[in-house]
Design a protein around this motif. Structure first.
Motif, short mmCIF file in Angstrom:
data_model
loop_
_atom_site.label_atom_id
_atom_site.label_comp_id
_atom_site.label_asym_id
_atom_site.label_seq_id
_atom_site.Cartn_x
_atom_site.Cartn_y
_atom_site.Cartn_z
N VAL A 229 19.83 78.72 27.42
CA VAL A 229 18.62 77.62 26.61
C VAL A 229 19.24 76.45 26.71
N THR A 230 20.57 76.26 26.44
CA THR A 230 21.21 74.80 26.56
C THR A 230 21.36 74.34 27.64
N VAL A 231 20.82 73.08 27.89
CA VAL A 231 20.61 72.33 29.15
C VAL A 231 21.98 71.26 28.97
N ALA A 232 22.67 71.19 30.23
CA ALA A 232 23.58 70.02 30.14
C ALA A 232 23.58 69.51 31.48
N THR A 233 24.33 68.38 31.59
CA THR A 233 24.29 67.59 33.04
C THR A 233 25.88 67.19 33.45
N ILE A 234 26.09 67.80 34.61
CA ILE A 234 27.51 67.16 35.08
C ILE A 234 27.26 65.96 35.93
N VAL A 235 27.95 65.03 35.36
CA VAL A 235 27.50 63.53 35.86
C VAL A 235 28.92 63.23 36.61
N GLY B 257 35.45 61.74 39.61
CA GLY B 257 35.84 62.47 38.34
C GLY B 257 34.29 62.78 37.94
N ALA B 258 34.11 63.81 37.23
CA ALA B 258 32.83 64.22 36.58
C ALA B 258 32.93 64.58 35.17
N VAL B 259 31.84 64.42 34.37
CA VAL B 259 31.97 64.93 32.85
C VAL B 259 30.61 65.59 32.73
N MET B 260 30.75 66.74 31.99
CA MET B 260 29.51 67.55 31.55
C MET B 260 29.12 67.34 30.12
N LEU B 261 27.94 66.78 30.22
CA LEU B 261 27.63 66.17 28.78
C LEU B 261 26.18 67.02 28.68
N LEU B 262 25.80 67.29 27.08
CA LEU B 262 24.70 67.88 26.57
C LEU B 262 23.34 66.99 27.25
N GLY B 263 22.23 67.71 27.45
CA GLY B 263 21.06 67.24 27.89
C GLY B 263 20.86 66.70 29.22
N ASN B 264 19.63 66.35 29.35
CA ASN B 264 19.32 66.03 30.86
C ASN B 264 19.58 64.46 31.09
N ILE B 265 20.42 64.29 32.06
CA ILE B 265 20.92 62.92 32.25
C ILE B 265 20.61 62.71 33.89
N GLU B 266 20.01 61.51 33.96
CA GLU B 266 19.34 61.37 35.45
C GLU B 266 20.38 60.35 36.35
N SER B 267 21.30 59.44 35.52
CA SER B 267 21.89 58.47 35.97
C SER B 267 23.19 58.49 35.08
N ALA B 268 24.43 57.98 35.98
CA ALA B 268 25.49 57.58 35.07
C ALA B 268 25.51 56.32 34.48
N ASP B 269 24.56 55.73 34.55
CA ASP B 269 24.06 54.17 33.79
C ASP B 269 23.78 54.78 32.33
N GLU B 270 23.23 56.05 32.20
CA GLU B 270 22.81 56.65 30.92
C GLU B 270 23.77 57.03 30.07
N THR C 32 30.59 66.41 20.06
CA THR C 32 29.51 67.24 20.33
C THR C 32 28.78 66.83 21.43
N GLN C 33 28.91 66.03 22.08
CA GLN C 33 28.22 65.82 23.35
C GLN C 33 28.71 66.18 24.74
N CYS C 34 30.31 65.96 24.72
CA CYS C 34 31.18 66.13 25.95
C CYS C 34 31.58 67.74 25.89
N LEU C 35 31.30 68.47 26.90
CA LEU C 35 31.76 69.79 27.24
C LEU C 35 32.73 70.04 28.08
N GLY C 36 32.90 68.96 29.07
CA GLY C 36 34.05 69.38 30.08
C GLY C 36 34.13 68.12 30.94
N SER C 37 35.40 68.27 31.83
CA SER C 37 35.44 67.26 32.83
C SER C 37 36.40 67.71 33.94
N PRO D 228 14.30 79.77 33.85
CA PRO D 228 15.27 79.26 33.00
C PRO D 228 15.14 77.56 33.01
N ALA D 229 15.44 76.88 31.81
CA ALA D 229 15.40 75.41 31.99
C ALA D 229 16.12 74.82 32.92
#
Length: 348
Positions: free
Chosen positions: A47-53, A103-116, A125-130, A256-257
């Motif tokens: 269910v939980t969606v995240a983005t690896i940026v 480097g990459a960072v995994m954050l909650l939600g749907n992120i389209e660009s590193a500029d976001e 609460t937002q950062c899950l890993g790197s 799945p989402a």
């Protein structure tokens, strides 16, 4: 889930071998390849969606996020069981170390660009890993890479490490690397070992007595050296996440989402080969599909201890009832860890 062995004080090594183009050491904010972009993933709960940026430079990362990741790494260092360093690292040093190449960072939600990815967020609460990717060797061997991984406090046991590992295998060859080496994975770090074993890494070496770890006073712990070719996976490889997505699709009749068009097509095709029983067991023909690496290991260990058979015999027994990718590799790991087999000289 560290997989590194390098000196944080050493100068940056840039890739200068393998396929062009090569990174420009003078470019403070280099461009990423067009096929390395934010990757949407779904956690183990489906269910939980995240983005690896992806980030090509520490200058792209908000200072508060760098500070949070630095604190997380320092906690891991202070625990004294996974990373080899003893001294913690100030934020300024962390940024240039962790993001020096990529480097990459995994954050909650749907992120389209590193500029976001901007200031003003609660990273706890937002950062899950790197994770980072960098050459493992200089010069003529700099097309062989290494990586380091960090899962944050709030998301242990939710599949974050596995998702970052899968993304690493996708992005590293796009960055020009052809082979991956993890120099120092302590064998007591069972979670990391299971991930790398499940993702097709080979145990290419062992360093005896490599770690004087806090949780193991009075003894030196061995470390595993992992290696793996980078590039397209074999056609029979189905990841833990893939099995879970098939089960989700069969259970709810929806995707799945975060599923894209290609993944939706694969799920529809898979639905013709798999079935989901009322007790939520995923079946491939008459065999139960086991997606959880820990359960795979437990099944293999339980089968092995009944007869202490070799790799082929134990694998064949498991395959009569169960299905997962690389059963033989799981069995090999179980036998290597079997005390009785070690005493009898039967361990591989």
């Amino acid at each position: 889930m560290p997989a590194m062995l390098d000196d944080p004080d050493a100068p940056t090594i840039y890739r200068t071998s393998g396929a062009a183009p090569f990174p420009d050491p003078q470019d403070a904010q280099p461009f990423l390849p067009v096929d390395v972009y934010p990757r949407q993933v779904t956690l183990r709960d489906r269910v939980t969606v995240a983005t690896i940026v992806p980030f090509s430079s520490r200058h792209q990362v908000p200072p508060s996020l760098l500070s949070y990741l630095s604190d997380q790494l320092n906690k891991e260092i202070e625990m004294g069981d996974t990373y080899p360093m003893i001294e913690t690292m100030p934020m300024e040093k962390f940024g240039s170390y962790w993001f020096q190449n990529f480097g990459a960072v995994m954050l909650l939600g749907n992120i389209e660009s590193a500029d976001e990815v901007t200031e003003g967020k609660n990273w706890a609460t937002q950062c899950l890993g790197s994770f980072y990717i960098k050459p493992n060797y200089p010069g003529r061997s700099s097309h062989i890479c290494n990586a380091g991984f960090l899962v944050t406090d709030a998301v242990r046991n939710k599949g974050v490490g596995r998702l970052m590992g899968e993304t690493y295998l996708d992005w590293a060859p796009r960055l020009g690397y052809t082979y991956s080496v993890f120099n120092l994975v302590y064998e007591t770090n069972v979670a990391s070992c299971r991930i790398w074993d499940a993702l097709g890494f080979k145990r290419i070496g062992r360093v005896k007595g490599a770690g004087n770890l806090k949780s193991y006073p009075g003894q030196l712990v061995d470390a595993i050296v992992y290696g793996r070719d980078l590039g397209p996976e074999s056609t029979d490889t189905v990841s833990e996440e893939r099995f879970d997505k098939i089960a989700f699709y069969l259970r709810y009749g929806k995707y799945p989402a975060g599923a894209d068009r290609a993944e939706k097509s694969r799920l529809r095709s898979a639905a013709t080969h798999y079935k989901l029983l009322e007790n939520d067991k995923l079946m491939l023909k008459d065999k139960e599909v086991i997606s959880d690496p820990q359960k795979q290991y437990e099944i293999a260990r339980n089968v092995h201890v009944h007869q202490h058979g070799g790799i082929n015999k134990t694998t064949a027994t498991i395959a009569e009832k169960y299905h997962w990718v690389r059963i033989k590799e799981t069995v090999s790991l179980v036998i290597r860890n079997c005390t009785e087999c070690k005493e009898l000289g039967k361990a591989p």
